[in-house]
Design a protein around this motif. Sequence first.
Motif, mmCIF file in Angstrom:
data_model
loop_
_atom_site.group_PDB
_atom_site.id
_atom_site.type_symbol
_atom_site.label_atom_id
_atom_site.label_comp_id
_atom_site.label_asym_id
_atom_site.label_seq_id
_atom_site.Cartn_x
_atom_site.Cartn_y
_atom_site.Cartn_z
ATOM 1 N N ASN A 1 0.842 -1.188 0.000
ATOM 2 C CA ASN A 1 0.000 0.000 0.000
ATOM 3 C C ASN A 1 0.875 1.234 0.000
ATOM 4 O O ASN A 1 2.067 1.181 0.259
ATOM 5 N N ALA B 1 2.145 5.008 -1.799
ATOM 6 C CA ALA B 1 2.255 5.802 -3.016
ATOM 7 C C ALA B 1 2.199 4.926 -4.257
ATOM 8 O O ALA B 1 3.048 4.058 -4.430
ATOM 9 N N ARG B 2 1.231 5.149 -5.059
ATOM 10 C CA ARG B 2 1.084 4.490 -6.362
ATOM 11 C C ARG B 2 1.223 2.979 -6.286
ATOM 12 O O ARG B 2 1.707 2.342 -7.213
ATOM 13 N N ALA B 3 0.847 2.453 -5.151
ATOM 14 C CA ALA B 3 0.975 1.002 -5.002
ATOM 15 C C ALA B 3 0.069 0.338 -6.019
ATOM 16 O O ALA B 3 -1.030 0.797 -6.290
#
Lengths: 276, 575
Positions: free
Chosen positions: A267, A269-271
């Motif tokens: 999870n 940033a931009r996962a």
Amino acid sequence: MKFLSSRRRHPLAGLLVVLLGLIAVGASYSAFRPAVADDTRDDTELIAEGRELYVVGCASCHGLNAEGIVTKRGDNYGPPLIGVGAAAVDFQVGTGRMPAQRPDTQIPDKHPAYGDEEVSALAAYIASLGPGPAIPAEEYYDVTDATEEEIVRGGQLYLTNCAACHNYAGSGGALPEGRYAPPVRGVEPRYIYEAMLTGPQQMPVFSDEVLTPEDKHDVIAYIDSLDTQANYGGSNLGSLGPVGEGMWAWLVGIGSLVLAAVWIANNGARAGKSKS
Amino acid sequence: MSTTTSKASVGRGGQKGQKPNPVAWLDERTGLAALSKKQLRKVFPDHWSFMLGEIALWSFVILLLTGVFLSLWFKPSMTEVEYLGSYANLRGLHMSEAYASTLEISFDVRGGLLMRQMHHWSANLFIASMMIHMLRVFFTGAFRKPREINWLIGLGLLQLGIIEGFAGYSLPDDLLSGIGLRIAEGIMLSIPVVGTYITFFVFGGEFPGDDFIPRLYTVHVLLIPGILVALISAHMLLLVYHKHTQWPGPGRTNNNVVGYPLMPVYMAKAGGFFFIVFGVTALMGGLMQINPIWLYGPYNPSQVTADSQPDWYMGWLDGGLRIMPAWETTAFGFTLSWNVFVPAVVLMGLLFTVLAVYPFIERWITGDTREHHLLDRPRNQPTRTAFGVAGMTAFGVLWIAAGNDVIGPMFNLSIYAITWFCRIGLFVLPVLAFIITRRWCLSLQRHDREVLLHGYETGVIVRSPEGAYSEIHAPINPVSAYNLTTHERRSPLELPPREDANGVRAPQPGKERVRARLSRFWYGDDVDKPTAEELEEAHHHAAEHGQLDGGRHVGIETGGHVGGDDFDLEQAPNR
């Protein structure tokens, strides 16, 4: 006398006279009744009843006259019971260990097969075969008003004599060849006392010369105090020592933290977008 | 720092009419901005297994915090005192001040028991997380050049952590501490020739004596934590210097790191993880009893309790002691206690030596002296993976042996049976584990090759007009194909030909021959990834037979629906 004579025609006077008469008769009966003879007759009955139960439930292993049965290899199929005393019977049968379901390295406790009266009949029969430790009177094992000094003393006696097999918290322990020392927590004080007195199965006998009745009482008081005291610091995890603790450290601690690591890594940033 | 930078920073702060900026204020005095600018943008790759070492780091922080709390009340003294505290079952007993103060922490200091239990649980977690971190590094090959020194530092941290844990376990001077120390004394005594001297030196005389607890306290709160802090710093500085390893993938090479910057992404992730670790430890400390010293009672050499075991990280040593046959040799009036010396001293030395030299041995066998920043998938290093699993198996057998007194009654087993299982299993099971793991890895390699050549099984069965049934194999997506083919083609080292073209005999030293043989053992059975030609050929072949492209006709490759099921080809083979 005026007090009595003036009330002799009172509606309750007759009732009072009858009551006084009954008390007088009852008191004189109990004073002159042939008490000793009656008791003996009870014991004989009890022994006879015990023998009947014995022949049905115990004789197949312990022999028809409690002489024990020896196997061809020379082992005891069932050991002789002459001289084991009433206390041993009360412990073995009262905790459900006897009658055993099968011959085994150790006979576990289970729901008792006999009621209290039947147990005392069996105990009376075995006690009649030879002298042995009797069922202790309640005053020996009653620990409801044990003092703090007695409990502390009992704790040291427990750690010196009992903990090596039954564990520091009384949760039991391992013995060689698949045998074990059963837990002593939550066991009735009478049975703990009898176990020390008679040394059932793997347990050594702690006779009154080794542990005096007073010592036994204090040990029971200590075990009882463990049952009543709070579990300081949370669940005791079965009181199995550091091996148990290590297992929970891995399962609960490392398990949940690795799951948290997976969650954190998946999870943020931009996962998910950059996943290949 | 260069002069120009200094000038610039002075100039910035000196401007009039500007509000003082706290960051600028700090930078003018410390010059941290230049350093931070670089380090805060440092990139870390994203994978859960890269956070295992972090658990260890945060556990260590929790250990420091709770340890400081405990040290405010703990009295490392063997002075005999009469206990007069709150715990009634021990009141009036004579005991050491160390034990009495531990009771005080547990029952009379607000939050003391919680702190004690958190300290103990986090010690267990600290070493456990170091161990799984080490396993991750091992199985992914992250110990290879240039990280060998960091591997050794990590190993040192693990060893020191174990010693530190044992020291903490021994400090309260309860029954379990005393039993543990007695075993430690026995282990020291078993060392030939110098054993007795070492024991007298360490304990300041006969066991247990009055000197040991104060000495151990200094070791536990000062010496080892100091070294741990230094080594952790070195470990992390090297991590920054080397940059983090990463899993191979499109765009990820040996020369870059693909991930997110420290600030803000990893600052938040790592910081958040600290609170999760702290929360889990606090929950365990609050809900799960650990080391109930009030039940053990003060140490008394005449007492012992069932379930006297070490904490789990010493379990393997204790297990070795429990299963070792009682062998002794008496020579010239001296007794050599093999029964203690072999499982405790030799075994410990063996494990840590093997771990320390492994990176260098593998490097020599494979002849691979290049730098590696991309991780290996364990299956692509079958022999290394098999060695790792064999080691874990041996460790597990010793663990079982150490828990025999719990396992026995729990599963109605005889302790002797467990002992014999472990005695034999210690030698047989690792070999079995090695063979099975190696085979397993090779099979997985074979599977990867299959998937690359013939596509993956869609589970879609089609019937041809002739009535024949076949399963459609669809090509995997390019990203998965890249990931499966990105590792290097490995081949065993070859000895130079015995004679060259002119018939001159080339020297073949025995060392080189051994190395070639080992290398063949290492890589000889590997199932290599298909070559480009093989792939071309396979795809061509598939196209001819309508296997790989067969799906197109039923419209699944376009990500459509088959029979109403959501069946997304782009997502499914995500390897």
